[in-house]
Design a protein around this motif. Sequence first.
Motif, PDB file in Angstrom:
ATOM      1  N   UNK A   1    -105.620  75.642 124.573  1.00 20.84           N
ATOM      2  CA  UNK A   1    -105.484  74.302 123.997  1.00 20.84           C
ATOM      3  C   UNK A   1    -105.223  74.382 122.499  1.00 20.84           C
ATOM      4  N   UNK A   2    -105.919  75.260 121.809  1.00 16.94           N
ATOM      5  CA  UNK A   2    -105.731  75.441 120.369  1.00 16.94           C
ATOM      6  C   UNK A   2    -104.335  75.989 120.067  1.00 16.94           C
ATOM      7  N   UNK A   3    -103.872  76.944 120.860  1.00 13.62           N
ATOM      8  CA  UNK A   3    -102.534  77.506 120.670  1.00 13.62           C
ATOM      9  C   UNK A   3    -101.454  76.453 120.894  1.00 13.62           C
ATOM     10  N   UNK A   4    -101.620  75.631 121.926  1.00 18.91           N
ATOM     11  CA  UNK A   4    -100.646  74.570 122.195  1.00 18.91           C
ATOM     12  C   UNK A   4    -100.638  73.523 121.081  1.00 18.91           C
ATOM     13  N   UNK A   5    -101.799  73.224 120.551  1.00 18.38           N
ATOM     14  CA  UNK A   5    -101.894  72.277 119.437  1.00 18.38           C
ATOM     15  C   UNK A   5    -101.165  72.816 118.208  1.00 18.38           C
ATOM     16  N   UNK A   6    -101.367  74.096 117.916  1.00 16.36           N
ATOM     17  CA  UNK A   6    -100.667  74.727 116.791  1.00 16.36           C
ATOM     18  C   UNK A   6     -99.159  74.701 117.011  1.00 16.36           C
ATOM     19  N   UNK A   7     -98.740  74.956 118.244  1.00 14.09           N
ATOM     20  CA  UNK A   7     -97.322  74.961 118.561  1.00 14.09           C
ATOM     21  C   UNK A   7     -96.717  73.567 118.390  1.00 14.09           C
ATOM     22  N   UNK A   8     -97.448  72.522 118.812  1.00 13.42           N
ATOM     23  CA  UNK A   8     -96.967  71.146 118.625  1.00 13.42           C
ATOM     24  C   UNK A   8     -96.832  70.824 117.142  1.00 13.42           C
ATOM     25  N   UNK A   9     -97.805  71.259 116.348  1.00 15.30           N
ATOM     26  CA  UNK A   9     -97.757  70.998 114.917  1.00 15.30           C
ATOM     27  C   UNK A   9     -96.580  71.738 114.278  1.00 15.30           C
ATOM     28  N   UNK A  10     -96.333  72.959 114.699  1.00 17.73           N
ATOM     29  CA  UNK A  10     -95.188  73.716 114.176  1.00 17.73           C
ATOM     30  C   UNK A  10     -93.878  73.011 114.515  1.00 17.73           C
ATOM     31  N   UNK A  11     -93.769  72.527 115.742  1.00 22.30           N
ATOM     32  CA  UNK A  11     -92.555  71.820 116.152  1.00 22.30           C
ATOM     33  C   UNK A  11     -92.362  70.545 115.333  1.00 22.30           C
ATOM     34  N   UNK A  12     -93.446  69.848 115.053  1.00 22.53           N
ATOM     35  CA  UNK A  12     -93.359  68.627 114.237  1.00 22.53           C
ATOM     36  C   UNK A  12     -92.874  68.955 112.821  1.00 22.53           C
ATOM     37  N   UNK A  13     -93.385  70.019 112.252  1.00 20.86           N
ATOM     38  CA  UNK A  13     -92.973  70.422 110.898  1.00 20.86           C
ATOM     39  C   UNK A  13     -91.498  70.807 110.883  1.00 20.86           C
ATOM     40  N   UNK A  14     -91.057  71.549 111.896  1.00 28.36           N
ATOM     41  CA  UNK A  14     -89.653  71.941 111.971  1.00 28.36           C
ATOM     42  C   UNK A  14     -88.774  70.702 112.139  1.00 28.36           C
ATOM     43  N   UNK A  15     -89.218  69.743 112.930  1.00 29.15           N
ATOM     44  CA  UNK A  15     -88.453  68.500 113.102  1.00 29.15           C
ATOM     45  C   UNK A  15     -88.352  67.718 111.795  1.00 29.15           C
ATOM     46  N   UNK A  16     -89.429  67.663 111.045  1.00 26.11           N
ATOM     47  CA  UNK A  16     -89.408  66.956 109.755  1.00 26.11           C
ATOM     48  C   UNK A  16     -88.440  67.651 108.803  1.00 26.11           C
TER      49      UNK A  16
ATOM     50  N   UNK B   1     -84.998  66.921 109.875  1.00 25.15           N
ATOM     51  CA  UNK B   1     -84.656  65.534 109.559  1.00 25.15           C
ATOM     52  C   UNK B   1     -84.238  65.399 108.098  1.00 25.15           C
ATOM     53  N   UNK B   2     -84.800  66.223 107.242  1.00 26.75           N
ATOM     54  CA  UNK B   2     -84.434  66.207 105.824  1.00 26.75           C
ATOM     55  C   UNK B   2     -82.933  66.499 105.657  1.00 26.75           C
ATOM     56  N   UNK B   3     -82.446  67.464 106.429  1.00 28.34           N
ATOM     57  CA  UNK B   3     -81.010  67.787 106.353  1.00 28.34           C
ATOM     58  C   UNK B   3     -80.169  66.583 106.743  1.00 28.34           C
TER      59      UNK B   3
ATOM     60  N   UNK C   1     -77.656  72.907 101.494  1.00 26.73           N
ATOM     61  CA  UNK C   1     -77.773  74.361 101.613  1.00 26.73           C
ATOM     62  C   UNK C   1     -79.235  74.792 101.473  1.00 26.73           C
ATOM     63  N   UNK C   2     -79.944  74.223 100.525  1.00 30.02           N
ATOM     64  CA  UNK C   2     -81.346  74.587 100.297  1.00 30.02           C
ATOM     65  C   UNK C   2     -82.259  73.997 101.380  1.00 30.02           C
ATOM     66  N   UNK C   3     -81.953  72.794 101.844  1.00 28.51           N
ATOM     67  CA  UNK C   3     -82.733  72.204 102.934  1.00 28.51           C
ATOM     68  C   UNK C   3     -82.560  73.018 104.215  1.00 28.51           C
ATOM     69  N   UNK C   4     -81.363  73.532 104.429  1.00 31.02           N
ATOM     70  CA  UNK C   4     -81.114  74.383 105.589  1.00 31.02           C
ATOM     71  C   UNK C   4     -81.943  75.661 105.507  1.00 31.02           C
TER      72      UNK C   4
ATOM     73  N   UNK D   1     -84.861  77.029 108.140  1.00 30.16           N
ATOM     74  CA  UNK D   1     -84.876  78.402 108.652  1.00 30.16           C
ATOM     75  C   UNK D   1     -86.223  79.068 108.373  1.00 30.16           C
ATOM     76  N   UNK D   2     -86.771  78.856 107.205  1.00 27.54           N
ATOM     77  CA  UNK D   2     -88.085  79.432 106.885  1.00 27.54           C
ATOM     78  C   UNK D   2     -89.192  78.834 107.750  1.00 27.54           C
ATOM     79  N   UNK D   3     -89.131  77.529 107.996  1.00 23.61           N
ATOM     80  CA  UNK D   3     -90.147  76.897 108.844  1.00 23.61           C
ATOM     81  C   UNK D   3     -90.031  77.379 110.288  1.00 23.61           C
ATOM     82  N   UNK D   4     -88.803  77.628 110.734  1.00 22.94           N
ATOM     83  CA  UNK D   4     -88.624  78.123 112.104  1.00 22.94           C
ATOM     84  C   UNK D   4     -89.234  79.494 112.246  1.00 22.94           C
TER      85      UNK D   4
END
Length: 165
Positions: free
Chosen positions: A26-41, A44-46, A155-158, A162-165
């Motif tokens: 459950x903790x691992x899945x929660x972390x994974x959801x949070x990572x996906x949300x950060x990558x989506x944000x 979205x900036x791009x 270019x910098x947002x991209x 990549x770093x967040x991924x």
Amino acid sequence: MTIKSQYIFALLLTATAVSLSFFIINDLLSDQRQDAEIINIAGQQRMLSQRIALLKIDASLCTNTQTRSYLASSLDKLESNHTKLIALDNLSVAHKDLYFGDINLNSAVNAYVKSGRAQLTGTSNGVCSTTPPRVSSTSATASSSIIAESTELLKHLDKAVTLFE
């Protein structure tokens, strides 16, 4: 130990292992959801930087309230997302360097938002004065400037995505 106590001990051990596994997964899945949300944000900036560039060069910006509303909401969202990303507790050294180091993406995003707001309020290069803008060499230069600024920011947002991924 009796057979009954051995069974009870085995069941207790199994129940403990299953419960522990549940909490870890459950903790691992929660972390994974949070990572996906950060990558989506970050992604979205791009998109927002491109949308803002498009709206800033739209000839109807001065006369169309819907275009102005789109630009304002896009600027708000870009600023809000940026604040979320730089406020993350676990930013890596590479992220900190990108946002606050030589590239200083933090300042670039803030300047981009400020530039968009200035254009929105009409304080940038006399945009949205009493007469609608005409296509001229000045507006072509302004469009080229907006495109160049947006391309550099993109270019910098991209790189951030990549770093967040």
